[in-house]
Design an enzyme around this catalytic site. Structure first.
Site, PDB file in Angstrom:
ATOM      1  N   LYS A 202       2.557  -5.892  -1.041  1.00 44.14           N
ATOM      2  CA  LYS A 202       2.244  -4.582  -2.537  1.00 44.14           C
ATOM      3  C   LYS A 202       3.269  -4.513  -3.719  1.00 44.14           C
ATOM      4  CE  LYS A 202       1.279   0.147  -3.071  1.00 44.14           C
ATOM      5  NZ  LYS A 202       0.756   1.592  -2.413  1.00 44.14           N
ATOM      6  N   ARG A 212      -3.145   6.287 -10.909  1.00 39.81           N
ATOM      7  CA  ARG A 212      -1.768   7.325 -11.258  1.00 39.81           C
ATOM      8  C   ARG A 212      -3.285   8.832 -12.089  1.00 39.81           C
ATOM      9  NH1 ARG A 212       2.740   4.626 -11.001  1.00 39.81           N
ATOM     10  NH2 ARG A 212       2.601   3.708  -9.400  1.00 39.81           N
ATOM     11  N   ARG A 223       8.786   2.818  -9.032  1.00 42.60           N
ATOM     12  CA  ARG A 223       8.745   2.297  -7.104  1.00 42.60           C
ATOM     13  C   ARG A 223       9.613   1.615  -6.773  1.00 42.60           C
ATOM     14  NH1 ARG A 223       5.260   6.832  -5.995  1.00 42.60           N
ATOM     15  NH2 ARG A 223       3.068   5.890  -7.227  1.00 42.60           N
ATOM     16  N   GLU A 239       6.414 -10.417   4.318  1.00 40.72           N
ATOM     17  CA  GLU A 239       6.345  -9.115   4.782  1.00 40.72           C
ATOM     18  C   GLU A 239       5.512  -8.717   5.469  1.00 40.72           C
ATOM     19  OE1 GLU A 239       7.245  -5.772   4.322  1.00 40.72           O
ATOM     20  OE2 GLU A 239       8.827  -6.010   2.641  1.00 40.72           O
ATOM     21  N   LYS A 254      -2.015  -6.761  -2.409  1.00 40.25           N
ATOM     22  CA  LYS A 254      -2.703  -5.539  -3.260  1.00 40.25           C
ATOM     23  C   LYS A 254      -1.495  -6.460  -4.241  1.00 40.25           C
ATOM     24  CE  LYS A 254      -2.392  -1.180  -4.277  1.00 40.25           C
ATOM     25  NZ  LYS A 254      -2.047   0.499  -3.550  1.00 40.25           N
ATOM     26  N   SER A 280      -7.075  -0.438  -9.701  1.00 37.20           N
ATOM     27  CA  SER A 280      -7.666   0.415 -10.325  1.00 37.20           C
ATOM     28  C   SER A 280      -7.737  -0.473 -11.919  1.00 37.20           C
ATOM     29  CB  SER A 280      -6.622   1.830 -10.781  1.00 37.20           C
ATOM     30  OG  SER A 280      -5.348   1.440 -11.056  1.00 37.20           O
ATOM     31  N   TYR A 319     -13.370  -0.771  -6.818  1.00 36.94           N
ATOM     32  CA  TYR A 319     -14.462  -0.265  -7.295  1.00 36.94           C
ATOM     33  C   TYR A 319     -15.750  -0.424  -7.274  1.00 36.94           C
ATOM     34  CZ  TYR A 319     -10.024   2.136  -6.591  1.00 36.94           C
ATOM     35  OH  TYR A 319      -8.424   2.325  -6.179  1.00 36.94           O
TER      36      TYR A 319
HETATM   37  C1  PBG Z   1      -0.149   4.865  -2.427  1.00 40.22           C
HETATM   38  C2  PBG Z   1      -1.295   3.889  -3.016  1.00 40.22           C
HETATM   39  C3  PBG Z   1      -1.337   3.374  -4.560  1.00 40.22           C
HETATM   40  C4  PBG Z   1      -3.127   2.578  -4.863  1.00 40.22           C
HETATM   41  C5  PBG Z   1      -3.521   2.330  -4.014  1.00 40.22           C
HETATM   42  N1  PBG Z   1      -2.227   3.226  -2.624  1.00 40.22           N
HETATM   43  C6  PBG Z   1      -0.691   3.755  -5.255  1.00 40.22           C
HETATM   44  C7  PBG Z   1       0.760   2.968  -6.248  1.00 40.22           C
HETATM   45  O1  PBG Z   1       1.147   2.445  -4.939  1.00 40.22           O
HETATM   46  O2  PBG Z   1       1.383   3.554  -7.236  1.00 40.22           O
HETATM   47  C8  PBG Z   1      -3.429   2.048  -5.985  1.00 40.22           C
HETATM   48  C9  PBG Z   1      -4.908   1.921  -5.693  1.00 40.22           C
HETATM   49  C10 PBG Z   1      -4.549   1.123  -7.827  1.00 40.22           C
HETATM   50  O3  PBG Z   1      -4.454   0.867  -8.353  1.00 40.22           O
HETATM   51  O4  PBG Z   1      -6.563   1.525  -7.484  1.00 40.22           O
HETATM   52  N2  PBG Z   1      -1.036   5.534  -2.395  1.00 40.22           N
END
Ligand code: PBG
Length: 334
Positions: A202, A212, A223, A239, A254, A280, A319
């Site tokens: 990730k 968000r 992060r 990982e 991701k 997203s 989505y």
């Molecule tokens: C963490 C999480 C995130 C997303 C999925 N699980 C946010 C992040 O790590 O900042 C993002 C998914 C998306 O952007 O569609 N709970």
């Protein structure tokens, strides 16, 4: 008469592209509704679904509308729903995530009750939706994300989610050792059949921006002490291999679209199913361009997801899962 020196091609790859039937016959990558998982948001206290500004077409569900939408996804043959909770109250420890009556656990129970068995029920196991500082873990006295203290909270969350009826826990916090910690907690409590899907590779990505908005989370800082540097390819594979060694039932890369090389690496090396999350921002970019008339929406949606499968994903969170499943069922897509 003019005689051309150009030799006539003997080998003609175009032969396989001459008609829709021929192209369908030789297609290397096909989507199936069961390949797709629909991420869904549910907001505590919502009476009606609320639109999300940066994700046109996606809503924050009420518990009722969530039930109906999950039933619709099951009906369309979608492989799973991944649930994200939007709590009304947040604190430093993310208590709403471990509370059996917290919104995400209520949502898992509602969906399991409505369509359990017909579609896999999946829950996000991470603290960022539940903490007031917006980080994926708890903080130490210096404000740094405390890895091992976070694992304790994840163990508790895992038990609450499994008890609520989740089939698959999506570990998206990027803490070291989270897969082993959660597996151990589940097994100890007798939840041996609850699966763990690790968001292994990730990346610290700008493409999570609209998410968000969707979970109304404001992050202090960034992060980068736990999510991967976008330029690191080898580390993504590392990982994933670690999570497999810790007992992950599936591993994820991701975001998806900008990380297809990492996805291909993981797919080549993994002995467990490999998932990818079309996040997203990837959704928002195509929707926004389409709204301006700058891109053919239906084609871009399909192409973007086919590319993720082609690169090696067995399962894709998108989505557009329901829309694509419906198009596939209607035969709109080969
Ligand atoms: C963490 C999480 C995130 C997303 C999925 N699980 C946010 C992040 O790590 O900042 C993002 C998914 C998306 O952007 O569609 N709970």
């Amino acid at each position: 008469m003019l005689v051309s020196d150009t030799p006539r091609p003997v080998i003609r790859p175009r032969r396989l592209r001459t008609s829709p039937a021929m192209r369908r016959l030789v297609a290397e990558t096909r989507l199936h509704p069961a390949d797709l998982v629909l991420p869904m948001f549910v907001r505590e206290g919502a009476a009606e679904p609320q639109p999300i500004g940066s994700m046109p077409g996606v809503v924050q569900h009420s518990l009722d509308s969530l039930r109906r939408a999950a039933a619709e996804a099951a009906e369309a043959g979608v492989g799973g729903v991944m649930l994200f909770g939007v709590p009304l109250v947040r604190d430093a420890r993310g208590s709403a995530g471990t509370d059996p009556e917290g919104i995400l656990n209520l949502a898992a129970r509602a969906v399991a009750d409505e369509v359990g068995g017909a579609i896999s029920v999946q829950t996000d196991l991470c603290l960022d939706e539940f903490t007031d500082h917006g980080h994926c873990g708890v903080l130490d006295e210096l404000g740094r994300v405390d890895n091992d203290a976070t694992l304790e909270v994840y163990r508790e969350m895992a038990l609450a989610q499994a008890a609520s009826g989740a089939d698959v826990l999506g570990l998206s916090g990027m803490m070291d050792g989270q897969t082993a910690a959660v597996r151990d907690a589940l097994d100890e409590a007798g939840f041996v059949d609850t699966a763990v899907m690790a968001y292994s590779a990730k990346y610290a990505s700008a493409y999570y921006g609209p998410f968000r908005d969707a979970v109304e989370s404001a992050l202090e800082g960034d992060r980068r002490t736990y999510q991967l540097d976008p330029g690191n390819r080898r580390e993504g594979l590392r990982e994933a291999l670690l999570d497999i060694a810790e007992g992950a039932d599936a591993v994820m890369v991701k975001p998806a679209g900008s990380y297809l090389d990492v996805l291909a690496d993981v797919a080549a090396a993994s002995e467990v199913p490999v998932w990818a999350y079309q996040v997203s921002g990837e959704y928002a970019m195509i929707e926004a361009a389409a709204m301006h008339g700058w891109i053919d929406r239906e084609r871009a949606v399909h192409e973007s997801v086919v590319a993720i499968k082609r690169a090696g994903a067995d399962t894709i969170l998108t989505y557009w899962a329901l829309e694509l499943a419906n198009r596939l069922r209607k035969g709109d897509l080969a």
